[in-house]
Design an enzyme around this catalytic site. Structure first.
Site, PDB file in Angstrom:
ATOM      1  N   TYR A  25       0.781  -0.791  -0.103  1.00  0.00           N
ATOM      2  CA  TYR A  25      -0.163   0.120  -0.139  1.00  0.00           C
ATOM      3  C   TYR A  25       0.686   1.382  -0.308  1.00  0.00           C
ATOM      4  O   TYR A  25       0.168   2.374  -0.679  1.00  0.00           O
ATOM      5  CB  TYR A  25      -0.580  -0.076   0.953  1.00  0.00           C
ATOM      6  CG  TYR A  25      -1.272   1.421   1.501  1.00  0.00           C
ATOM      7  CD1 TYR A  25      -2.929   1.112   0.539  1.00  0.00           C
ATOM      8  CD2 TYR A  25      -1.602   2.199   2.185  1.00  0.00           C
ATOM      9  CE1 TYR A  25      -3.697   2.406   0.954  1.00  0.00           C
ATOM     10  CE2 TYR A  25      -2.463   3.019   2.570  1.00  0.00           C
ATOM     11  CZ  TYR A  25      -3.683   3.099   1.676  1.00  0.00           C
ATOM     12  OH  TYR A  25      -4.408   4.801   1.757  1.00  0.00           O
ATOM     13  N   GLU A  26       2.155   1.114   0.827  1.00  0.00           N
ATOM     14  CA  GLU A  26       3.058   1.818   0.999  1.00  0.00           C
ATOM     15  C   GLU A  26       3.893   2.293  -0.388  1.00  0.00           C
ATOM     16  O   GLU A  26       4.754   3.257   0.182  1.00  0.00           O
ATOM     17  CB  GLU A  26       3.147   2.702   2.123  1.00  0.00           C
ATOM     18  CG  GLU A  26       2.708   2.637   3.143  1.00  0.00           C
ATOM     19  CD  GLU A  26       3.165   2.672   4.644  1.00  0.00           C
ATOM     20  OE1 GLU A  26       4.359   2.546   4.545  1.00  0.00           O
ATOM     21  OE2 GLU A  26       2.394   2.998   5.019  1.00  0.00           O
ATOM     22  N   GLU A  84       4.782   1.903  16.053  1.00  0.00           N
ATOM     23  CA  GLU A  84       5.485   1.316  14.493  1.00  0.00           C
ATOM     24  C   GLU A  84       4.670   1.131  13.647  1.00  0.00           C
ATOM     25  O   GLU A  84       4.266   2.119  12.316  1.00  0.00           O
ATOM     26  CB  GLU A  84       6.346   0.280  15.024  1.00  0.00           C
ATOM     27  CG  GLU A  84       7.296  -0.122  13.957  1.00  0.00           C
ATOM     28  CD  GLU A  84       7.850   1.205  13.317  1.00  0.00           C
ATOM     29  OE1 GLU A  84       8.755   0.965  11.996  1.00  0.00           O
ATOM     30  OE2 GLU A  84       8.145   1.951  14.551  1.00  0.00           O
ATOM     31  N   VAL A  88      -4.983  -2.375   9.348  1.00  0.00           N
ATOM     32  CA  VAL A  88      -6.529  -3.312   8.892  1.00  0.00           C
ATOM     33  C   VAL A  88      -6.143  -3.387   7.621  1.00  0.00           C
ATOM     34  O   VAL A  88      -6.396  -2.352   6.543  1.00  0.00           O
ATOM     35  CB  VAL A  88      -7.932  -1.683   9.402  1.00  0.00           C
ATOM     36  CG1 VAL A  88      -8.780  -3.093   9.223  1.00  0.00           C
ATOM     37  CG2 VAL A  88      -6.975  -2.409  11.203  1.00  0.00           C
ATOM     38  N   GLY A  96     -15.424   0.097  11.489  1.00  0.00           N
ATOM     39  CA  GLY A  96     -15.209  -0.006  12.997  1.00  0.00           C
ATOM     40  C   GLY A  96     -14.181  -0.720  14.052  1.00  0.00           C
ATOM     41  O   GLY A  96     -13.642  -0.461  14.749  1.00  0.00           O
ATOM     42  N   GLY A  98     -10.540  -0.646  13.330  1.00  0.00           N
ATOM     43  CA  GLY A  98      -9.992   0.380  13.959  1.00  0.00           C
ATOM     44  C   GLY A  98      -9.622   0.826  14.080  1.00  0.00           C
ATOM     45  O   GLY A  98      -8.632   1.207  15.288  1.00  0.00           O
ATOM     46  N   TYR A 132      -6.939   9.847  11.930  1.00  0.00           N
ATOM     47  CA  TYR A 132      -5.645  10.282  12.986  1.00  0.00           C
ATOM     48  C   TYR A 132      -6.778  12.309  13.832  1.00  0.00           C
ATOM     49  O   TYR A 132      -6.386  12.165  14.470  1.00  0.00           O
ATOM     50  CB  TYR A 132      -4.343  10.494  12.947  1.00  0.00           C
ATOM     51  CG  TYR A 132      -3.796   9.582  12.769  1.00  0.00           C
ATOM     52  CD1 TYR A 132      -3.963   8.454  13.072  1.00  0.00           C
ATOM     53  CD2 TYR A 132      -2.814   9.158  11.756  1.00  0.00           C
ATOM     54  CE1 TYR A 132      -3.689   7.000  12.844  1.00  0.00           C
ATOM     55  CE2 TYR A 132      -2.722   8.166  11.322  1.00  0.00           C
ATOM     56  CZ  TYR A 132      -2.394   7.067  12.056  1.00  0.00           C
ATOM     57  OH  TYR A 132      -1.689   5.544  11.698  1.00  0.00           O
TER      58      TYR A 132
END
Length: 159
Positions: A25-26, A84, A88, A96, A98, A132
């Site tokens: 994903y990253e 770190e 999910v 929900g 996460g 966040y």
């Protein structure tokens, strides 16, 4: 629908798969060089350096997320919990799981007498940033992340 619990050694294969999913994903799947053996030693050996929670889907008892943490010391703030990785699996995001997992980590920081918790998020990861922000997280912009890989350290110390 979901259960959050402390991670166990037998959970590590599923956790490593989640880590690989996050790396994909990253856009950096080749960066994962960690192994099950390393994770077993580092998480369950004589001197564990990390802990983790898992979130399971209740109807299947399948691990669909994890939060991997350790403690660090801030000379300004004292003991901090460092999150770190917080993962999910993609098909379970927004349902929900996460929220339950993140709030369990928040509670752990208080249980352990930490002055707070810290983590990083990539600047392009808008879904994570929005998540966040719901928790009123402070997002710093002035710090630059630095690292040295073991190979470079060996190279630099050999000269």
């Amino acid at each position: 629908m979901y259960t959050v619990r402390e991670g166990k050694k037998e959970d590590l294969p599923a956790i490593l798969e989640l880590i690989k999913e996050l790396a994909l994903y990253e856009k950096a799947p080749e960066e994962v060089t960690n192994t099950l053996e390393m994770m077993e030693k580092d998480g369950f050996g004589p001197e564990p350096v990390f802990g983790f929670f898992v979130v399971e889907k209740e109807e299947t008892n399948t691990i669909i997320g994890t939060a991997i943490y350790y403690y660090r010391y801030s000379t300004w703030k004292g003991k901090r919990l460092y999150l770190e990785d917080y993962i999910v699996t993609e098909k379970e995001r927004g349902k929900g799981a996460g929220k339950l997992l993140f709030e369990r980590v928040m509670a752990k920081s208080l249980e352990e007498g930490c002055t707070g918790m810290m983590w990083q998020v990539l600047d392009w990861n808008e879904p994570a940033i929005r998540f966040y922000k719901k928790y009123r997280a402070h997002m710093e912009s002035e710090w630059i992340n630095c690292n040295l890989q073991a190979e470079k350290i060996k190279e630099m110390l050999a000269t």
